[in-house]
Design a protein around this motif. Structure first.
Motif, PDB file in Angstrom:
ATOM      1  N   THR B 118       0.776  -0.940   0.356  1.00  0.00           N
ATOM      2  CA  THR B 118      -0.069  -0.063   0.111  1.00  0.00           C
ATOM      3  C   THR B 118       0.409   0.944   0.092  1.00  0.00           C
ATOM      4  OG1 THR B 118       0.149  -0.397   2.676  1.00  0.00           O
ATOM      5  CG2 THR B 118      -2.383  -1.177   0.925  1.00  0.00           C
ATOM      6  N   HIS B 119       1.802   1.288   0.436  1.00  0.00           N
ATOM      7  CA  HIS B 119       3.175   2.275   0.472  1.00  0.00           C
ATOM      8  C   HIS B 119       3.849   2.559  -0.851  1.00  0.00           C
ATOM      9  CE1 HIS B 119       1.071   2.389   4.466  1.00  0.00           C
ATOM     10  NE2 HIS B 119       1.930   3.744   4.807  1.00  0.00           N
ATOM     11  N   ALA B 120       4.676   1.368  -1.540  1.00  0.00           N
ATOM     12  CA  ALA B 120       5.030   1.153  -1.881  1.00  0.00           C
ATOM     13  C   ALA B 120       5.391   0.746  -3.581  1.00  0.00           C
ATOM     14  CB  ALA B 120       6.152  -0.268  -1.805  1.00  0.00           C
ATOM     15  N   GLY B 121       6.073   1.112  -4.590  1.00  0.00           N
ATOM     16  CA  GLY B 121       5.181   0.820  -5.638  1.00  0.00           C
ATOM     17  C   GLY B 121       4.935   3.048  -6.982  1.00  0.00           C
ATOM     18  N   MET B 122       5.215   3.896  -6.693  1.00  0.00           N
ATOM     19  CA  MET B 122       4.789   4.653  -6.992  1.00  0.00           C
ATOM     20  C   MET B 122       5.158   5.818  -6.424  1.00  0.00           C
ATOM     21  SD  MET B 122       1.994   5.757  -3.639  1.00  0.00           S
ATOM     22  CE  MET B 122       1.536   4.097  -3.671  1.00  0.00           C
ATOM     23  N   SER B 123       5.382   7.321  -7.527  1.00  0.00           N
ATOM     24  CA  SER B 123       6.805   8.321  -6.766  1.00  0.00           C
ATOM     25  C   SER B 123       6.260   8.521  -5.552  1.00  0.00           C
ATOM     26  CB  SER B 123       6.558   9.073  -7.601  1.00  0.00           C
ATOM     27  OG  SER B 123       5.588   9.647  -7.569  1.00  0.00           O
ATOM     28  N   THR B 124       7.056   9.428  -4.826  1.00  0.00           N
ATOM     29  CA  THR B 124       6.807   9.932  -3.247  1.00  0.00           C
ATOM     30  C   THR B 124       5.948  10.865  -3.561  1.00  0.00           C
ATOM     31  OG1 THR B 124       8.310  12.075  -3.997  1.00  0.00           O
ATOM     32  CG2 THR B 124       8.999  10.088  -2.531  1.00  0.00           C
ATOM     33  N   GLU B 125       5.327  11.533  -5.125  1.00  0.00           N
ATOM     34  CA  GLU B 125       4.394  12.704  -5.470  1.00  0.00           C
ATOM     35  C   GLU B 125       3.296  11.814  -5.340  1.00  0.00           C
ATOM     36  OE1 GLU B 125       7.446  12.181  -6.962  1.00  0.00           O
ATOM     37  OE2 GLU B 125       8.313  14.927  -7.199  1.00  0.00           O
ATOM     38  N   ASP B 126       3.048  10.747  -6.151  1.00  0.00           N
ATOM     39  CA  ASP B 126       1.856  10.535  -5.812  1.00  0.00           C
ATOM     40  C   ASP B 126       1.510   9.562  -4.542  1.00  0.00           C
ATOM     41  OD1 ASP B 126       1.365  10.421  -8.356  1.00  0.00           O
ATOM     42  OD2 ASP B 126       2.317   8.856  -9.194  1.00  0.00           O
ATOM     43  N   PHE B 127       2.511   9.141  -3.367  1.00  0.00           N
ATOM     44  CA  PHE B 127       2.372   8.539  -2.870  1.00  0.00           C
ATOM     45  C   PHE B 127       1.640   9.772  -1.288  1.00  0.00           C
ATOM     46  CE2 PHE B 127       2.992   7.820   2.015  1.00  0.00           C
ATOM     47  CZ  PHE B 127       2.590   6.933   1.875  1.00  0.00           C
ATOM     48  N   THR B 128       2.156  11.296  -1.613  1.00  0.00           N
ATOM     49  CA  THR B 128       1.485  12.536  -0.809  1.00  0.00           C
ATOM     50  C   THR B 128       0.220  12.421  -1.736  1.00  0.00           C
ATOM     51  OG1 THR B 128       3.580  13.209  -0.597  1.00  0.00           O
ATOM     52  CG2 THR B 128       1.658  15.147  -0.871  1.00  0.00           C
ATOM     53  N   LYS B 129      -0.095  12.432  -2.290  1.00  0.00           N
ATOM     54  CA  LYS B 129      -1.258  13.011  -3.229  1.00  0.00           C
ATOM     55  C   LYS B 129      -2.647  12.043  -2.644  1.00  0.00           C
ATOM     56  CE  LYS B 129      -0.424  14.436  -7.729  1.00  0.00           C
ATOM     57  NZ  LYS B 129       0.288  14.164  -9.180  1.00  0.00           N
ATOM     58  N   ILE B 130      -1.799  10.659  -2.504  1.00  0.00           N
ATOM     59  CA  ILE B 130      -3.126   9.158  -2.094  1.00  0.00           C
ATOM     60  C   ILE B 130      -3.056   9.799  -1.023  1.00  0.00           C
ATOM     61  CG2 ILE B 130      -3.174   7.083  -1.583  1.00  0.00           C
ATOM     62  CD1 ILE B 130      -0.877   6.423  -3.856  1.00  0.00           C
ATOM     63  N   VAL B 131      -2.214  10.025   0.496  1.00  0.00           N
ATOM     64  CA  VAL B 131      -2.303  10.460   1.601  1.00  0.00           C
ATOM     65  C   VAL B 131      -3.223  11.435   1.268  1.00  0.00           C
ATOM     66  CG1 VAL B 131      -1.234  10.879   3.473  1.00  0.00           C
ATOM     67  CG2 VAL B 131      -0.216   9.185   2.092  1.00  0.00           C
ATOM     68  N   THR B 132      -2.845  13.053   1.065  1.00  0.00           N
ATOM     69  CA  THR B 132      -3.740  13.785   0.898  1.00  0.00           C
ATOM     70  C   THR B 132      -5.164  13.280   1.396  1.00  0.00           C
ATOM     71  OG1 THR B 132      -1.862  15.624   0.707  1.00  0.00           O
ATOM     72  CG2 THR B 132      -4.068  16.668   0.718  1.00  0.00           C
ATOM     73  N   ALA B 133      -5.319  12.578  -0.260  1.00  0.00           N
ATOM     74  CA  ALA B 133      -6.927  12.526  -0.575  1.00  0.00           C
ATOM     75  C   ALA B 133      -7.779  11.999   0.670  1.00  0.00           C
ATOM     76  CB  ALA B 133      -6.642  11.525  -1.767  1.00  0.00           C
ATOM     77  N   TRP B 134      -7.196  11.018   0.815  1.00  0.00           N
ATOM     78  CA  TRP B 134      -7.614   9.850   2.504  1.00  0.00           C
ATOM     79  C   TRP B 134      -7.807  10.277   2.999  1.00  0.00           C
ATOM     80  CZ3 TRP B 134      -5.949   8.205   6.821  1.00  0.00           C
ATOM     81  CH2 TRP B 134      -6.611   7.213   7.862  1.00  0.00           C
ATOM     82  N   LEU B 135      -7.214  12.058   3.855  1.00  0.00           N
ATOM     83  CA  LEU B 135      -7.080  12.392   5.180  1.00  0.00           C
ATOM     84  C   LEU B 135      -8.022  12.817   5.163  1.00  0.00           C
ATOM     85  CD1 LEU B 135      -3.382  13.034   6.442  1.00  0.00           C
ATOM     86  CD2 LEU B 135      -5.784  11.910   8.290  1.00  0.00           C
ATOM     87  N   SER B 136      -8.618  13.917   3.458  1.00  0.00           N
ATOM     88  CA  SER B 136      -9.490  14.678   3.768  1.00  0.00           C
ATOM     89  C   SER B 136     -10.852  14.323   3.396  1.00  0.00           C
ATOM     90  CB  SER B 136      -9.482  15.602   2.344  1.00  0.00           C
ATOM     91  OG  SER B 136      -9.683  14.769   1.433  1.00  0.00           O
ATOM     92  N   ALA B 137     -11.083  12.671   3.054  1.00  0.00           N
ATOM     93  CA  ALA B 137     -12.093  11.484   2.972  1.00  0.00           C
ATOM     94  C   ALA B 137     -12.360  10.870   4.475  1.00  0.00           C
ATOM     95  CB  ALA B 137     -12.444  11.055   1.848  1.00  0.00           C
ATOM     96  N   ALA B 138     -11.346  10.576   4.845  1.00  0.00           N
ATOM     97  CA  ALA B 138     -11.879   9.328   6.038  1.00  0.00           C
ATOM     98  C   ALA B 138     -11.990  10.297   6.964  1.00  0.00           C
ATOM     99  CB  ALA B 138     -10.491   9.036   6.122  1.00  0.00           C
ATOM    100  N   VAL B 139     -12.720   9.635   7.613  1.00  0.00           N
ATOM    101  CA  VAL B 139     -13.191  10.275   8.892  1.00  0.00           C
ATOM    102  C   VAL B 139     -13.198   8.962  10.821  1.00  0.00           C
ATOM    103  CG1 VAL B 139     -15.366  11.947   9.072  1.00  0.00           C
ATOM    104  CG2 VAL B 139     -15.338   9.199   9.031  1.00  0.00           C
ATOM    105  N   HIS B 140     -12.754   8.668  11.549  1.00  0.00           N
ATOM    106  CA  HIS B 140     -12.605   8.518  12.789  1.00  0.00           C
ATOM    107  C   HIS B 140     -13.745   7.150  13.151  1.00  0.00           C
ATOM    108  CE1 HIS B 140     -11.619   7.702  16.955  1.00  0.00           C
ATOM    109  NE2 HIS B 140     -10.442   7.475  16.150  1.00  0.00           N
ATOM    110  N   PRO B 141     -13.978   6.695  13.133  1.00  0.00           N
ATOM    111  CA  PRO B 141     -14.748   5.628  13.452  1.00  0.00           C
ATOM    112  C   PRO B 141     -16.189   6.029  14.347  1.00  0.00           C
ATOM    113  CG  PRO B 141     -12.769   4.521  14.093  1.00  0.00           C
ATOM    114  CD  PRO B 141     -12.535   5.694  13.326  1.00  0.00           C
TER     115      PRO B 141
END
Lengths: 321, 321
Positions: B118-141
């Motif tokens: 889930t954290h590898a196999g991509m550029s650092t820029e792409d990983f940053t985008k994935i983290v940012t998108a997840w954090l903007s949508a996810a909520v604490h259970p």
């Protein structure tokens, strides 16, 4: 299309040790004016003004050999009485006999053995003490001055100029990180936490409930060539907008700097000054600049012509020629 | 012997979210007064005022699981259609079935496999985008709020208080460094270059003359337990004078902080607040605090009693209980 008006001159300190008509000084001054102009299209917020500098050959001299190599060779001589086997064992025998050809023949493996023997097997605190003591006593073989007085004055001035314009300045060097940290703050105004360098492995060891950081004889990270953008990512985590280097080992750092969206500037110190320092590029054992010279124009990297662009080379000019 | 006069109160911001009578607040205020008093015996120059903070359980919640683990599990579910084999392959099958017992049984090896997927196999820029998108949508259970709103308000206040007193604040977390960098500046006022964390290997790869930083499926550095003082050395190069943690994985960081000659202060966030957050220490799967509780008094570490010392826990208080 040239801009209709000249950019506003930036605040002091100025680049007084740089030839006012040089292309390198002009490129720096115009770049700083662009990125600090809040109303301009190339404005960069202060937090993103990251500048990275190679050290050997960019901020201080790397001739006739890297200063850290001079340190390591002196350490071999100092430790030799505790290692009688070194008299016949390479690469140590070569060092003790001053046989540079044999040392060169030992190659990278030989250098790593010397690093392991001279840089490891002690705590980081003890290593810092050894480096500090050596630097306070050692002098450059040609200029007969302490190495820390042989930093390049125009580059120290450039560091100050960048900081005065809101930049955070970092060293990104192939040299050992703990070899640089004890003295770069006094020499360059760069604090230890803004130094990226090569590392040997360090381990937290607990003895009688008291922990300490012990240096192990194992290279962990080589901050050179393709290692430089990796070191910048790991330790800074932002793309620089300003970079300065002098050898082929800096080219990936310069490429990574150019990749940032928005304005960026990369400089190459070109050692053209046989009289005041040394003239070398494509065929040098230390600081070879070959591919970088070929690519500079295409990549938009600005060459600093040491002989013509700098009115002074060293922070303390050597007394005699 | 108690001091004859009270230390001068430090400038604003104050620690308004901390109980004025609490031992933890008093310890902080007195420590800051001592190290900032230029005429006192414990004065510390600004350049040496380094403060280090663990993240999970110290600056934001780590219950019911590390936020980065919640991210990784969500990523497994999102990537599952491209990996039909995961339906029967552990630890992925456990994630997809929500079988926490099987996931736990997969242990550290299982976690590393999930990180690699889930954290590898991509550029650092792409990983940053994935983290940012997840954090903007996810909520604490439990609290139904974005994770970045569930930082601990008194600790954010403490960070500001330290910076107002000349401190440079760093995160030193077992979490992934590139998972934290995209959001910690907004959440804590800590820039990317002041984040120390665990790392997977990153490589500079050139394709058609264009380089990029690619994330590889290989753990390079675990910034936990004995790794924390090593990470502090490598990335900061100075001994902190102030440290805050909450679990046994922070103890070596606290020990290293105490070793500095001169004044230092170490804090432990003790999760005592079952009503507003969670009450846990010796037997928790996340943020276990066992040896640290035993050693705190002997070592002089100050416990923060979350329930009694803080008037507010989260930066955005959850609407319902």
């Amino acid at each position: 299309v040239p801009p209709a008006t000249e950019p506003t001159p930036p605040p002091s300190p100025q680049l007084d040790l740089w030839n006012k008509d040089s292309a390198s000084r002009n490129a720096i001054v115009h770049f700083i004016a662009r990125v600090t102009d809040e109303k301009g299209p190339d404005f960069v917020p202060v937090a993103e003004r990251i500048a990275v500098f190679d050290n050997d050959g960019t901020l201080w001299s790397e001739q006739p050999m890297y200063v850290q190599l001079a340190f390591a060779l002196d350490r071999v001589k100092e430790l030799a009485p505790q290692h009688p086997e070194w008299k016949t064992k390479q690469p140590f025998a070569a060092v003790l006999k001053g046989d540079l050809a044999a040392l060169h023949a030992a190659g990278e493996k030989g250098i790593l053995e010397i690093i392991a023997a001279t840089h490891a097997g002690m705590s980081t605190e003890d290593f810092t003490k050894i480096v500090t003591a050596w630097l306070s006593a050692a002098v450059h073989p040609k200029y007969k001055l302490p190495y820390t007085e042989l930093t390049y004055a125009p580059m120290v001035e450039l560091l100050e100029y960048l900081r005065a314009n809101g930049f955070k300045t970092f060293i990104v060097s192939g040299g050992g990180i703990e070899f640089m940290r004890p003295w770069v703050e006094a020499a360059y105004g760069i604090p230890p936490e803004q130094v990226v360098g090569s590392r040997i492995k360090t381990e937290w060891k607990e003895v009688d409930g008291k922990g300490s950081l012990q240096r192990l004889p194992q290279l962990e990270f080589l901050d050179d060539g393709p290692g430089k953008p990796v070191g910048i990512l790991e330790m800074i985590g932002r793309k620089p907008i300003f970079a300065a280097g002098n050898s082929d080992g800096d080219m990936q750092m310069l490429q990574g700097t150019k990749q940032r969206a928005g304005a960026s500037l990369s400089l190459i110190v070109h050692h053209t000054d046989a009289e005041r320092e040394a003239a070398y590029d494509r065929h040098s054992s230390f600081g070879k600049l070959d591919k970088g010279l070929d690519d500079a124009q295409k990549e938009g990297w600005v060459l600093i012509d040491m002989k013509n662009d700098w009115s002074q080379v060293f922070s303390t000019p050597p007394a005699s020629k």
